[in-house]
Enzyme design. Structure first.
Site, mmCIF file in Angstrom:
data_model
loop_
_atom_site.group_PDB
_atom_site.id
_atom_site.type_symbol
_atom_site.label_atom_id
_atom_site.label_comp_id
_atom_site.label_asym_id
_atom_site.label_seq_id
_atom_site.Cartn_x
_atom_site.Cartn_y
_atom_site.Cartn_z
ATOM 1 N N CYS A 80 -7.723 90.240 -9.282
ATOM 2 C CA CYS A 80 -8.819 91.132 -8.857
ATOM 3 C C CYS A 80 -9.269 92.093 -9.946
ATOM 4 C CB CYS A 80 -8.422 91.905 -7.601
ATOM 5 S SG CYS A 80 -7.241 93.241 -7.894
ATOM 6 N N CYS B 145 -4.831 93.595 -3.999
ATOM 7 C CA CYS B 145 -5.157 92.269 -3.443
ATOM 8 C C CYS B 145 -3.951 91.401 -3.150
ATOM 9 C CB CYS B 145 -6.115 91.532 -4.377
ATOM 10 S SG CYS B 145 -5.296 90.804 -5.834
ATOM 11 N N CYS C 100 -3.815 93.109 -12.801
ATOM 12 C CA CYS C 100 -3.816 91.993 -11.860
ATOM 13 C C CYS C 100 -4.787 90.947 -12.377
ATOM 14 C CB CYS C 100 -4.233 92.463 -10.469
ATOM 15 S SG CYS C 100 -4.440 91.103 -9.284
ATOM 16 N N CYS D 155 0.129 93.001 -6.781
ATOM 17 C CA CYS D 155 -1.001 93.936 -6.846
ATOM 18 C C CYS D 155 -1.171 94.647 -5.506
ATOM 19 C CB CYS D 155 -2.274 93.173 -7.203
ATOM 20 S SG CYS D 155 -3.761 94.191 -7.167
ATOM 21 N N ASP E 120 20.843 102.266 5.756
ATOM 22 C CA ASP E 120 20.854 100.912 5.201
ATOM 23 C C ASP E 120 21.295 100.973 3.741
ATOM 24 O OD1 ASP E 120 20.215 98.435 4.089
ATOM 25 O OD2 ASP E 120 18.332 98.243 5.183
#
Length: 412
Positions: free
Chosen positions: A220, A204, A217, A201, A338
């Site tokens: 929360c 949170c 989520c 999430c 990368d």
């Protein structure tokens, strides 16, 4: 109305002229379109030029990790039903390139602008957009781009207090979290096949639950908003429940999603979905993407895939086995140096295809394919790969600078 007043000061006019001269010089010596160097010169002479150039325009900004160039093109075509459009159609999406694009649009009514994710808040502050389209956030250019949640947080802060209409993908939790600070949001159910960048999430840090097409989520209560626009098969569903057919020359589900978002943006400017979608049919290719070209007596289809989300969508587009596939990967500055993202791509989807590997980082890609258990052949360049490929059209998938290299070589 556009064209009736001249918002440019003498200094701004000088900056535009100097920028055009620099761009022309760059083109003359074969250094590309010149849009970036032209914009840099112009902004050096007048740092406020971008804001000045946008004052007479209704501006739409488009940002995302994937799909922004195509969506920008589709929105521009749709809005041309209502008036002249200026757009950075070639994808120069940082302030210098955007400035160059707008400098050529003195008679335009609309500015449809693709913006690099890192510059969205800055450009939005300068051009005061009427609408902002947000498609997805995914890992990209790992060595120099912010981690996706940090980028979403920057967007969230930048959008707070903005008066722009935000047209946002309800299926990407990072986009929803970023857009939720805005007072005026239109949610679009555009789908999200790649989900690995939003398993926690953003609000949170809790684990995201994903039953079916929904997400929330459990800790929360942050959850998927109810969309007012949606992609449903080959149709766009508008807020009134009407279904409008999508007819595109661009392939794949991802482009239908881009068209859905584009229709929602166009509607905000008074262009009905039917007209917007009909106009989008004229788009055949976007900066060379999806083009089919003849090279060495073979037909090659050129496909761009920059990150795991893009590769996943691209695999769904290609013709079934035994269609030969050429893969090309570089790791230059514009790609990100990368290449660890290769390990996040499910290359087993290419099983059964004859695979040919080229590009600066062909050995990195070869190791990845070896681990995936695929048969492949490493080639020196596209010429050798085409010579080795069995009969039939060839699908060519490349990341950003590898794609540009291919376009130069095959004459696209």
């Amino acid at each position: 109305m556009a064209g009736n007043t001249d918002p440019l000061s003498p200094r701004a006019k000088l900056a535009v002229t100097a920028g055009r001269a620099a761009a022309a010089a760059s083109r003359a010596v074969g250094r590309g379109s010149g849009s970036v160097i032209g914009g840099k010169v112009a902004l050096r002479l007048d740092p406020d030029l971008l804001a000045r150039l946008a004052t007479h325009l209704d501006v739409v900004l488009v940002s995302a990790t994937n799909g922004k160039t195509t969506t920008t093109r589709l929105i521009a075509e749709a809005l041309r039903a209502s008036g002249p459009v200026v757009s950075n159609a070639l994808g120069a999406n940082m302030p210098a390139g955007i400035t160059s694009a707008l400098a050529g649009g003195s008679d335009a009514k609309y500015g449809v602008i693709e913006v690099d994710e890192k510059y969205l808040s800055t450009v939005a502050r300068d051009v005061t957009p009427k609408a902002i389209a947000l498609l997805n956030l995914s890992r990209d250019q790992l060595d120099r781009a912010a981690e996706t949640r940090m980028l979403a947080e920057k967007w969230r802060e930048g959008l707070a207090g903005s008066k722009a209409l935000v047209v946002a993908n309800a299926d990407d939790p990072l986009i929803v979290w970023a857009a939720s600070s805005s007072a005026n949001v239109v949610w679009v159910a555009a789908g999200q096949e790649w989900k690995d960048d939003a398993w926690s999430c953003p609000s949170c840090g809790g684990v995201m639950q994903r039953p079916g097409d929904d997400w929330f989520c459990g800790e929360c209560g942050f959850r998927r908003p109810t969309p007012s626009w949606a992609l449903s098969g080959d149709h766009v569903l508008d807020p009134h429940g009407s279904a409008w057919p999508i007819k595109l020359q661009l392939p794949g589900r991802a482009n239908k999603a881009n068209a859905t978002t584009s229709a929602a943006v166009a509607a905000a400017f008074g262009v009905p979905p039917q007209i917007a979608l009909e106009r989008m049919y004229s788009v055949q290719a976007v900066a060379g993407r999806y083009d089919v070209v003849s090279f060495m007596q073979r037909e090659l289809r050129l496909l761009l895939a920059k990150n795991p989300a893009g590769w996943l969508e691209t695999f769904s587009l290609i013709d079934p086995p035994p269609t030969p596939v050429i893969l090309s990967v570089n790791a230059r500055g514009a790609d990100g140096t990368d290449t660890s993202w290769l390990w996040d791509v499910d290359y087993t989807r290419l099983a059964g295809h004859p695979i040919f590997v080229i590009g600066d980082r062909k050995l990195d890609l070869a190791v990845r394919l070896e681990v995936a258990g695929l048969d492949f052949q490493v080639c020196e360049d596209v010429d050798e790969a085409v010579r080795q490929a069995p009969p039939g059209r060839i699908e060519v998938i490349a990341n950003y600078t590898a794609f540009q290299d291919l376009r130069r070589r095959v004459g696209n």
